[in-house]
Design a protein around this motif. Structure first.
Motif, PDB file in Angstrom:
ATOM      1  N   LEU A   1      -7.007   1.237   3.771  1.00  0.00           N
ATOM      2  CA  LEU A   1      -6.850   2.132   4.916  1.00  0.00           C
ATOM      3  C   LEU A   1      -8.217   2.642   5.329  1.00  0.00           C
ATOM      4  O   LEU A   1      -8.781   3.551   4.711  1.00  0.00           O
ATOM      5  CB  LEU A   1      -5.918   3.293   4.548  1.00  0.00           C
ATOM      6  CG  LEU A   1      -5.711   4.378   5.611  1.00  0.00           C
ATOM      7  CD1 LEU A   1      -5.255   3.776   6.930  1.00  0.00           C
ATOM      8  CD2 LEU A   1      -4.714   5.416   5.105  1.00  0.00           C
ATOM      9  N   ARG A   2      -8.748   2.032   6.361  1.00  0.00           N
ATOM     10  CA  ARG A   2     -10.072   2.400   6.847  1.00  0.00           C
ATOM     11  C   ARG A   2     -10.283   1.794   8.228  1.00  0.00           C
ATOM     12  O   ARG A   2      -9.752   0.736   8.563  1.00  0.00           O
ATOM     13  CB  ARG A   2     -11.165   1.914   5.887  1.00  0.00           C
ATOM     14  CG  ARG A   2     -11.177   0.411   5.691  1.00  0.00           C
ATOM     15  CD  ARG A   2     -12.209  -0.043   4.692  1.00  0.00           C
ATOM     16  NE  ARG A   2     -11.730   0.021   3.322  1.00  0.00           N
ATOM     17  CZ  ARG A   2     -12.286  -0.665   2.323  1.00  0.00           C
ATOM     18  NH1 ARG A   2     -13.343  -1.412   2.537  1.00  0.00           N
ATOM     19  NH2 ARG A   2     -11.790  -0.583   1.105  1.00  0.00           N
ATOM     20  N   GLU A   3     -11.041   2.510   9.057  1.00  0.00           N
ATOM     21  CA  GLU A   3     -11.457   2.018  10.373  1.00  0.00           C
ATOM     22  C   GLU A   3     -10.286   1.458  11.185  1.00  0.00           C
ATOM     23  O   GLU A   3     -10.346   0.365  11.741  1.00  0.00           O
ATOM     24  CB  GLU A   3     -12.552   0.955  10.208  1.00  0.00           C
ATOM     25  CG  GLU A   3     -13.804   1.495   9.538  1.00  0.00           C
ATOM     26  CD  GLU A   3     -14.842   0.411   9.276  1.00  0.00           C
ATOM     27  OE1 GLU A   3     -14.551  -0.770   9.582  1.00  0.00           O
ATOM     28  OE2 GLU A   3     -15.918   0.741   8.770  1.00  0.00           O
ATOM     29  N   GLU A   4      -9.224   2.215  11.253  1.00  0.00           N
ATOM     30  CA  GLU A   4      -8.055   1.892  12.070  1.00  0.00           C
ATOM     31  C   GLU A   4      -7.436   0.541  11.708  1.00  0.00           C
ATOM     32  O   GLU A   4      -7.007  -0.230  12.581  1.00  0.00           O
ATOM     33  CB  GLU A   4      -8.394   1.951  13.560  1.00  0.00           C
ATOM     34  CG  GLU A   4      -8.792   3.346  14.011  1.00  0.00           C
ATOM     35  CD  GLU A   4      -8.793   3.501  15.508  1.00  0.00           C
ATOM     36  OE1 GLU A   4      -8.536   2.493  16.208  1.00  0.00           O
ATOM     37  OE2 GLU A   4      -9.055   4.618  15.982  1.00  0.00           O
ATOM     38  N   ARG A   5      -7.372   0.272  10.412  1.00  0.00           N
ATOM     39  CA  ARG A   5      -6.620  -0.878   9.928  1.00  0.00           C
ATOM     40  C   ARG A   5      -6.117  -0.572   8.526  1.00  0.00           C
ATOM     41  O   ARG A   5      -6.656   0.274   7.825  1.00  0.00           O
ATOM     42  CB  ARG A   5      -7.474  -2.149   9.917  1.00  0.00           C
ATOM     43  CG  ARG A   5      -8.587  -2.161   8.886  1.00  0.00           C
ATOM     44  CD  ARG A   5      -9.335  -3.479   8.902  1.00  0.00           C
ATOM     45  NE  ARG A   5     -10.407  -3.510   7.919  1.00  0.00           N
ATOM     46  CZ  ARG A   5     -10.254  -3.898   6.660  1.00  0.00           C
ATOM     47  NH1 ARG A   5      -9.060  -4.266   6.215  1.00  0.00           N
ATOM     48  NH2 ARG A   5     -11.275  -3.906   5.826  1.00  0.00           N
ATOM     49  N   PHE A   6      -5.063  -1.265   8.140  1.00  0.00           N
ATOM     50  CA  PHE A   6      -4.522  -1.106   6.796  1.00  0.00           C
ATOM     51  C   PHE A   6      -3.565  -2.250   6.506  1.00  0.00           C
ATOM     52  O   PHE A   6      -3.095  -2.947   7.414  1.00  0.00           O
ATOM     53  CB  PHE A   6      -3.806   0.254   6.624  1.00  0.00           C
ATOM     54  CG  PHE A   6      -2.730   0.534   7.631  1.00  0.00           C
ATOM     55  CD1 PHE A   6      -1.447   0.035   7.491  1.00  0.00           C
ATOM     56  CD2 PHE A   6      -3.001   1.338   8.735  1.00  0.00           C
ATOM     57  CE1 PHE A   6      -0.452   0.315   8.405  1.00  0.00           C
ATOM     58  CE2 PHE A   6      -2.014   1.626   9.668  1.00  0.00           C
ATOM     59  CZ  PHE A   6      -0.735   1.107   9.501  1.00  0.00           C
ATOM     60  N   ASN A   7      -3.279  -2.447   5.236  1.00  0.00           N
ATOM     61  CA  ASN A   7      -2.273  -3.406   4.782  1.00  0.00           C
ATOM     62  C   ASN A   7      -1.100  -2.637   4.184  1.00  0.00           C
ATOM     63  O   ASN A   7      -1.301  -1.666   3.454  1.00  0.00           O
ATOM     64  CB  ASN A   7      -2.835  -4.339   3.704  1.00  0.00           C
ATOM     65  CG  ASN A   7      -3.987  -5.185   4.195  1.00  0.00           C
ATOM     66  OD1 ASN A   7      -4.139  -5.417   5.394  1.00  0.00           O
ATOM     67  ND2 ASN A   7      -4.818  -5.652   3.267  1.00  0.00           N
ATOM     68  N   ILE A   8       0.119  -3.094   4.455  1.00  0.00           N
ATOM     69  CA  ILE A   8       1.314  -2.509   3.850  1.00  0.00           C
ATOM     70  C   ILE A   8       1.845  -3.515   2.833  1.00  0.00           C
ATOM     71  O   ILE A   8       2.168  -4.640   3.173  1.00  0.00           O
ATOM     72  CB  ILE A   8       2.389  -2.205   4.897  1.00  0.00           C
ATOM     73  CG1 ILE A   8       1.828  -1.333   6.023  1.00  0.00           C
ATOM     74  CG2 ILE A   8       3.582  -1.492   4.239  1.00  0.00           C
ATOM     75  CD1 ILE A   8       2.810  -1.075   7.151  1.00  0.00           C
ATOM     76  N   TYR A   9       1.955  -3.092   1.572  1.00  0.00           N
ATOM     77  CA  TYR A   9       2.326  -4.002   0.500  1.00  0.00           C
ATOM     78  C   TYR A   9       3.803  -3.918   0.122  1.00  0.00           C
ATOM     79  O   TYR A   9       4.318  -4.826  -0.534  1.00  0.00           O
ATOM     80  CB  TYR A   9       1.463  -3.728  -0.739  1.00  0.00           C
ATOM     81  CG  TYR A   9       0.009  -4.063  -0.511  1.00  0.00           C
ATOM     82  CD1 TYR A   9      -0.490  -5.324  -0.832  1.00  0.00           C
ATOM     83  CD2 TYR A   9      -0.862  -3.123   0.030  1.00  0.00           C
ATOM     84  CE1 TYR A   9      -1.823  -5.631  -0.615  1.00  0.00           C
ATOM     85  CE2 TYR A   9      -2.192  -3.425   0.247  1.00  0.00           C
ATOM     86  CZ  TYR A   9      -2.671  -4.686  -0.080  1.00  0.00           C
ATOM     87  OH  TYR A   9      -3.988  -4.993   0.147  1.00  0.00           O
ATOM     88  N   SER A  10       4.468  -2.842   0.526  1.00  0.00           N
ATOM     89  CA  SER A  10       5.891  -2.694   0.165  1.00  0.00           C
ATOM     90  C   SER A  10       6.532  -1.666   1.089  1.00  0.00           C
ATOM     91  O   SER A  10       5.845  -0.786   1.639  1.00  0.00           O
ATOM     92  CB  SER A  10       6.040  -2.243  -1.295  1.00  0.00           C
ATOM     93  OG  SER A  10       5.428  -0.989  -1.481  1.00  0.00           O
TER      94      SER A  10
END
Length: 282
Positions: A266-275
């Motif tokens: 979660l940084r610089e207006e992006r992120f990954n959702i893992y669950s």
């Protein structure tokens, strides 16, 4: 105990700083790292259950949060917490020893706590209970169809977390954990040399203020998310955990197993959702 110097979150030292080949002597602030022994007492019986390396500050919250995360105590079990003045504790160690007094006359069962007798501030507890064992004391979180957070709320969390890191600003050497509402408002932040300690301090704060479970909150941690952090968040009922860096494989397994939303990078207006991505409006 008044004559004993109480350790603080920072320690002053002298360094030689070299810049472009030029050296100069200057003072520098370091993040303090000292042991904290956690004891529990019921009636006249007491026992040491853990020794953790931590940054001094919010020690009572750390002890309460640790014991809650390990399933040793529930909020109603806590009678008092104080620095230890037992005869076997030398004066210089009294601010590094905490006694948690429980209601009732006998100590609770302490399964598996021998693995905590020495805990590193850097890596968390060495060795982890299996997910099957975790099912014995924690239930999967409800789906919470009415709990949805926007990407914009998540984008703002790292900045708010960093703004609240007062000791990090002096030392550059501390992790942080922040507790936020679903709307992104910061409720509390704690710092420590160990991420898991910072989470314990937050959970302890919530426990001692009657806020558990944290069913509609977001936990944000600096660095990576580990199994240990996810276990503590699950025990506190936190449905959404976010981290600046990557999760471990076991953290993802735990999140999927118990219905927790885990966000990484979660940084610089992006992120990954893992669950459990449905809690994020994207």
């Amino acid at each position: 105990m008044d004559s004993v110097t109480r350790p603080g979150p920072t320690t002053r030292t002298r360094i030689r700083q070299v810049t472009a080949g030029t050296a100069r002597e200057r003072r520098d602030d370091l993040a303090t790292e000292e042991p904290l022994e956690i004891r529990i007492q019921a009636g006249e019986t007491r026992r040491t259950v853990a020794i953790t390396m931590r940054t001094p500050g919010h020690d009572f919250e750390l002890a309460a949060g640790f014991l809650h995360g390990e399933g040793v105590i529930a909020p109603g079990d806590l009678s008092s917490i104080a620095y230890c003045t037992d005869d076997d504790v030398p004066p210089e160690a009294r601010y590094n020893t905490v006694t948690v007094r429980l209601r009732g006359g006998r100590l609770p069962d302490l399964p598996g706590l021998d693995r905590h007798f020495m805990t590193s501030s850097a890596c968390g507890v060495c060795g982890t209970a299996s997910l099957d064992a975790l099912h014995g004391r924690c239930s999967p979180l409800p789906a919470q169809e009415d709990l949805r957070v926007s990407p914009e709320v998540l984008y703002g969390l790292p900045h708010r977390l960093r703004e609240g890191q007062g000791v990090f600003g002096k030392t550059g050497g501390l992790h942080a954990a922040g507790l936020f509402t679903a709307e992104g408002a910061l409720l509390a932040i704690r710092e420590d040399v160990g991420r898991h300690n910072a989470v314990d301090k937050l959970v302890g704060w919530a426990m001692m203020n009657g806020r558990l479970p944290l069913a509609r909150h977001i936990l944000m941690v600096s660095g990576r998310s580990s199994y240990e952090i996810m276990q503590k968040a699950l025990a506190a009922g936190v449905p959404i955990v976010c981290a600046v860096s990557a999760p471990s494989s076991l953290a993802v397994d735990l999140a999927k197993e118990f219905g927790m939303t885990l966000v990484g990078f979660l940084r610089e207006e992006r992120f990954n959702i893992y669950s459990a991505p449905d809690r994020v409006l994207a």
